[in-house]
Design a protein around this motif. Structure first.
Motif, PDB file in Angstrom:
ATOM      1  N   ILE A 341      -1.046   2.828   1.463  1.00 14.01           N
ATOM      2  CA  ILE A 341      -0.003   2.455   0.497  1.00 14.01           C
ATOM      3  C   ILE A 341      -0.696   2.019  -0.777  1.00 14.01           C
ATOM      4  O   ILE A 341      -1.632   1.214  -0.744  1.00 14.01           O
ATOM      5  CB  ILE A 341       0.870   1.292   1.028  1.00 14.01           C
ATOM      6  CG1 ILE A 341       1.322   1.576   2.470  1.00 14.01           C
ATOM      7  CG2 ILE A 341       2.059   1.051   0.101  1.00 14.01           C
ATOM      8  CD1 ILE A 341       2.113   2.833   2.626  1.00 14.01           C
ATOM      9  N   GLY A 342      -0.238   2.585  -1.905  1.00 18.17           N
ATOM     10  CA  GLY A 342      -0.829   2.224  -3.179  1.00 18.17           C
ATOM     11  C   GLY A 342       0.194   2.240  -4.288  1.00 18.17           C
ATOM     12  O   GLY A 342       1.390   2.455  -4.058  1.00 18.17           O
ATOM     13  N   ILE A 372      10.198   1.680  -4.793  1.00 20.39           N
ATOM     14  CA  ILE A 372      10.135   0.215  -4.806  1.00 20.39           C
ATOM     15  C   ILE A 372       9.301  -0.187  -6.016  1.00 20.39           C
ATOM     16  O   ILE A 372       8.129   0.213  -6.128  1.00 20.39           O
ATOM     17  CB  ILE A 372       9.498  -0.330  -3.512  1.00 20.39           C
ATOM     18  CG1 ILE A 372      10.297   0.103  -2.285  1.00 20.39           C
ATOM     19  CG2 ILE A 372       9.385  -1.851  -3.557  1.00 20.39           C
ATOM     20  CD1 ILE A 372       9.651  -0.261  -0.961  1.00 20.39           C
ATOM     21  N   LEU A 373       9.895  -0.941  -6.930  1.00 17.60           N
ATOM     22  CA  LEU A 373       9.184  -1.336  -8.137  1.00 17.60           C
ATOM     23  C   LEU A 373       8.208  -2.459  -7.827  1.00 17.60           C
ATOM     24  O   LEU A 373       8.523  -3.387  -7.067  1.00 17.60           O
ATOM     25  CB  LEU A 373      10.172  -1.786  -9.204  1.00 17.60           C
ATOM     26  CG  LEU A 373      11.158  -0.715  -9.694  1.00 17.60           C
ATOM     27  CD1 LEU A 373      12.120  -1.309 -10.732  1.00 17.60           C
ATOM     28  CD2 LEU A 373      10.427   0.481 -10.275  1.00 17.60           C
ATOM     29  N   LEU A 374       7.032  -2.367  -8.411  1.00 19.51           N
ATOM     30  CA  LEU A 374       6.041  -3.415  -8.215  1.00 19.51           C
ATOM     31  C   LEU A 374       6.559  -4.755  -8.712  1.00 19.51           C
ATOM     32  O   LEU A 374       6.272  -5.803  -8.139  1.00 19.51           O
ATOM     33  CB  LEU A 374       4.734  -3.054  -8.949  1.00 19.51           C
ATOM     34  CG  LEU A 374       3.956  -1.847  -8.420  1.00 19.51           C
ATOM     35  CD1 LEU A 374       2.772  -1.529  -9.335  1.00 19.51           C
ATOM     36  CD2 LEU A 374       3.463  -2.109  -6.998  1.00 19.51           C
ATOM     37  N   GLU A 379       4.504 -11.754  -5.416  1.00 16.39           N
ATOM     38  CA  GLU A 379       3.193 -11.578  -6.051  1.00 16.39           C
ATOM     39  C   GLU A 379       2.112 -11.178  -5.048  1.00 16.39           C
ATOM     40  O   GLU A 379       1.298 -10.305  -5.316  1.00 16.39           O
ATOM     41  CB  GLU A 379       2.782 -12.867  -6.761  1.00 16.39           C
ATOM     42  CG  GLU A 379       1.455 -12.715  -7.509  1.00 16.39           C
ATOM     43  CD  GLU A 379       1.088 -13.970  -8.280  1.00 16.39           C
ATOM     44  OE1 GLU A 379       0.016 -13.962  -8.937  1.00 16.39           O
ATOM     45  OE2 GLU A 379       1.851 -14.956  -8.224  1.00 16.39           O
ATOM     46  N   TYR A 380       2.101 -11.792  -3.851  1.00 17.83           N
ATOM     47  CA  TYR A 380       1.041 -11.483  -2.873  1.00 17.83           C
ATOM     48  C   TYR A 380       1.165 -10.049  -2.379  1.00 17.83           C
ATOM     49  O   TYR A 380       0.172  -9.371  -2.112  1.00 17.83           O
ATOM     50  CB  TYR A 380       1.083 -12.481  -1.715  1.00 17.83           C
ATOM     51  CG  TYR A 380       2.195 -12.276  -0.713  1.00 17.83           C
ATOM     52  CD1 TYR A 380       2.006 -11.492   0.426  1.00 17.83           C
ATOM     53  CD2 TYR A 380       3.467 -12.840  -0.915  1.00 17.83           C
ATOM     54  CE1 TYR A 380       3.035 -11.298   1.337  1.00 17.83           C
ATOM     55  CE2 TYR A 380       4.485 -12.648  -0.011  1.00 17.83           C
ATOM     56  CZ  TYR A 380       4.276 -11.889   1.114  1.00 17.83           C
ATOM     57  OH  TYR A 380       5.290 -11.702   2.013  1.00 17.83           O
ATOM     58  N   GLN A 381       2.417  -9.518  -2.229  1.00 14.84           N
ATOM     59  CA  GLN A 381       2.583  -8.128  -1.808  1.00 14.84           C
ATOM     60  C   GLN A 381       2.189  -7.164  -2.929  1.00 14.84           C
ATOM     61  O   GLN A 381       1.602  -6.110  -2.682  1.00 14.84           O
ATOM     62  CB  GLN A 381       4.027  -7.885  -1.366  1.00 14.84           C
ATOM     63  CG  GLN A 381       4.390  -8.533  -0.040  1.00 14.84           C
ATOM     64  CD  GLN A 381       5.780  -8.153   0.438  1.00 14.84           C
ATOM     65  OE1 GLN A 381       6.680  -7.871  -0.375  1.00 14.84           O
ATOM     66  NE2 GLN A 381       5.981  -8.158   1.761  1.00 14.84           N
ATOM     67  N   ARG A 382       2.537  -7.532  -4.163  1.00 12.03           N
ATOM     68  CA  ARG A 382       2.177  -6.670  -5.304  1.00 12.03           C
ATOM     69  C   ARG A 382       0.659  -6.530  -5.399  1.00 12.03           C
ATOM     70  O   ARG A 382       0.129  -5.423  -5.611  1.00 12.03           O
ATOM     71  CB  ARG A 382       2.748  -7.250  -6.592  1.00 12.03           C
ATOM     72  CG  ARG A 382       2.356  -6.446  -7.845  1.00 12.03           C
ATOM     73  CD  ARG A 382       3.057  -7.005  -9.075  1.00 12.03           C
ATOM     74  NE  ARG A 382       2.772  -8.410  -9.259  1.00 12.03           N
ATOM     75  CZ  ARG A 382       1.639  -8.882  -9.805  1.00 12.03           C
ATOM     76  NH1 ARG A 382       0.689  -8.040 -10.195  1.00 12.03           N
ATOM     77  NH2 ARG A 382       1.457 -10.175  -9.947  1.00 12.03           N
ATOM     78  N   SER A 384      -1.508  -6.850  -2.952  1.00 16.28           N
ATOM     79  CA  SER A 384      -1.969  -6.053  -1.812  1.00 16.28           C
ATOM     80  C   SER A 384      -1.779  -4.570  -2.066  1.00 16.28           C
ATOM     81  O   SER A 384      -2.642  -3.738  -1.756  1.00 16.28           O
ATOM     82  CB  SER A 384      -1.210  -6.462  -0.540  1.00 16.28           C
ATOM     83  OG  SER A 384      -1.511  -7.794  -0.189  1.00 16.28           O
ATOM     84  N   VAL A 385      -0.613  -4.191  -2.631  1.00 15.66           N
ATOM     85  CA  VAL A 385      -0.351  -2.777  -2.927  1.00 15.66           C
ATOM     86  C   VAL A 385      -1.320  -2.253  -3.979  1.00 15.66           C
ATOM     87  O   VAL A 385      -1.827  -1.134  -3.892  1.00 15.66           O
ATOM     88  CB  VAL A 385       1.113  -2.591  -3.375  1.00 15.66           C
ATOM     89  CG1 VAL A 385       1.334  -1.173  -3.904  1.00 15.66           C
ATOM     90  CG2 VAL A 385       2.059  -2.887  -2.226  1.00 15.66           C
TER      91      VAL A 385
END
Length: 432
Positions: A341-342, A372-374, A379-382, A384-385
């Motif tokens: 996932i990136g 899915i918009l960044l 914040e922690y998931q953004r 990670s992506v």
């Protein structure tokens, strides 16, 4: 003037052959090595005849021209002796010998050479091969068709183009004169030494600075350690230098050291040959002098061999390239079973492949934009992506996306449920 220096002559049967077909001579002014050819008996006879015809040349000469003339005359006489021996004894037909000789005349070395025995000069810490081999492979080297290293292992390396034999009454020797100086060391040897011990190891032995006898023993040991498939004969000659001057008493080694009446071994029976095949092979001639028409066939055979080598090289390269292609395809196919996932611009994307690239080759491609918009992610998931999240499979990637979607939905829901702040009225001027 009598030559001032020290010398030694040694000869060894080797580890394979049962008889010694080499001969060597070390005297006051004359030094010779002869390597016989012609099977069990012929090689013995040929090298012995050559040495005994050379022996009277061990004398003082008024000039180098006189020495050259005597050397050529003796070689011609030896060739005549070989022709007569073959006529009188048909079992000796095809006998012959190499010949490498030095006659010292004042400060000069008069050199005569035919065949593939060699003369080396060690001077100023360098070893130089003075003579050129009269062989088929040397002709290929001279024409640039093979390298000297390839010549050492060529299957036709024993084919002689020129030799003292019963087929040529007027042998053509390479004849030349070289100036000598104190400290020179000359090495005359049969191919039993030069074919096994390379020049680097000969040079190393010379650099030890030992007396000729000690140096000859060292070189012989190296030849024996290398298998010594042929007879090994060498004559070492020092010009002046640190070692004691020899008495000049002639030393004859190898087959020529036998009495003048050479005993010809009886022909082997068929039963004996069958019972002792290895010994029979060991007594086969180590050299072969071809007839003129045979040379053309050898050259044609070498062309075919060179063509086969080129085709083999090309085929080998093609096989390597195919294998590399298969390996590359297998590796790329494996990468396409991976997912991660990136981020792509401002949204979350499922990628097929791996994150690494090989130069300009990209090992991943976008599989699906999740929309899915960044900006909608915590914040922690953004983060990670943006760093990419590795997935074990496509279903695992879908599960990760589902969790990201849930996180985005939670943020959106939280923003929707939070009431807007009540505006505070602004006081009006003059109201009371």
């Amino acid at each position: 003037m009598v030559f001032e220096g020290s010398s030694v002559a040694i000869s060894h049967t080797g580890k394979v052959r049962s008889n010694n077909q080499d001969s060597g001579y070390s005297g006051a002014n004359l030094f010779v090595v002869a390597d016989g050819m012609g099977g069990h008996a012929g090689g013995d006879v040929a090298s012995s005849i050559a040495i005994h015809r050379m022996e009277p040349l061990d004398q003082v000469y008024a000039s180098t021209d006189d020495a050259q003339a005597s050397l050529q005359a003796a070689a011609t006489t030896a060739a005549g002796d070989l022709i007569r021996a073959a006529k009188e004894r048909p079992e000796l037909a095809g006998l012959g010998t190499t010949l490498s000789a030095i006659i010292m005349v004042d400060d000069y070395a008069v050199i005569g050479h035919i065949g593939d025995s060699r003369i080396y000069l060690y001077r100023d810490d360098a070893l130089t091969q003075i003579t050129a081999d009269h062989t088929f492979v040397q002709r290929l080297v001279d024409s640039g068709r093979i390298t000297p290293e390839e010549a050492r292992y060529h299957p036709r390396r024993s084919v002689l183009m020129r030799v003292l034999s019963d087929m040529d009454a007027d042998p053509e020797l390479d004849m030349f004169v070289m100036h000598t100086q104190p400290g020179d060391r000359w090495l005359l040897c049969s191919d039993g030494l030069s074919g096994v011990v390379d020049e680097a190891h000969i040079l190393k032995a010379m650099r030890m600075g030992a007396a000729p006898g000690r140096t000859a023993d060292t070189l012989l040991k190296q030849a024996l350690d290398g298998g010594a498939p042929d007879n090994v004969t060498m004559v070492l000659v020092d010009v002046g230098g640190q070692h004691a001057i020899s008495s000049g008493t002639p030393t004859i080694v190898g087959s020529a050291s036998n009495p003048a009446n050479i005993t010809i071994p009886a022909a082997r029976s068929a039963l004996s040959n069958w019972l002792h095949p290895v010994r029979q092979a060991a007594n086969e001639p180590s050299h072969f002098e071809p007839a003129p028409e045979y040379l053309e066939e050898l050259i044609e055979e070498d062309r075919r061999r060179a063509k086969r080598r080129r085709l083999g090289w090309i085929a080998g390269m093609l096989v390597v390239l195919v294998m590399l292609g298969i390996a590359a395809f297998a590796a790329y196919s494996w990468t396409q079973t991976r997912y991660f996932i990136g981020a792509d611009d401002d949204s979350v994307v499922i990628f097929q492949g791996v994150q690494q690239n090989i130069g300009p080759i990209t090992l991943s491609t976008p599989l699906r934009d999740t929309e899915i918009l960044l900006a909608d992610l915590p914040e922690y998931q953004r983060l990670s992506v943006e760093r990419t999240i590795t997935a074990r499979s496509l279903s695992d990637a879908e599960a990760i996306v589902a969790r990201l979607q849930a996180g985005a939905d939670a943020i959106t829901s939280q923003q929707t449920q939070t009431p807007l702040p009540t505006p505070v009225p602004t006081p009006t001027e003059g109201a009371g």
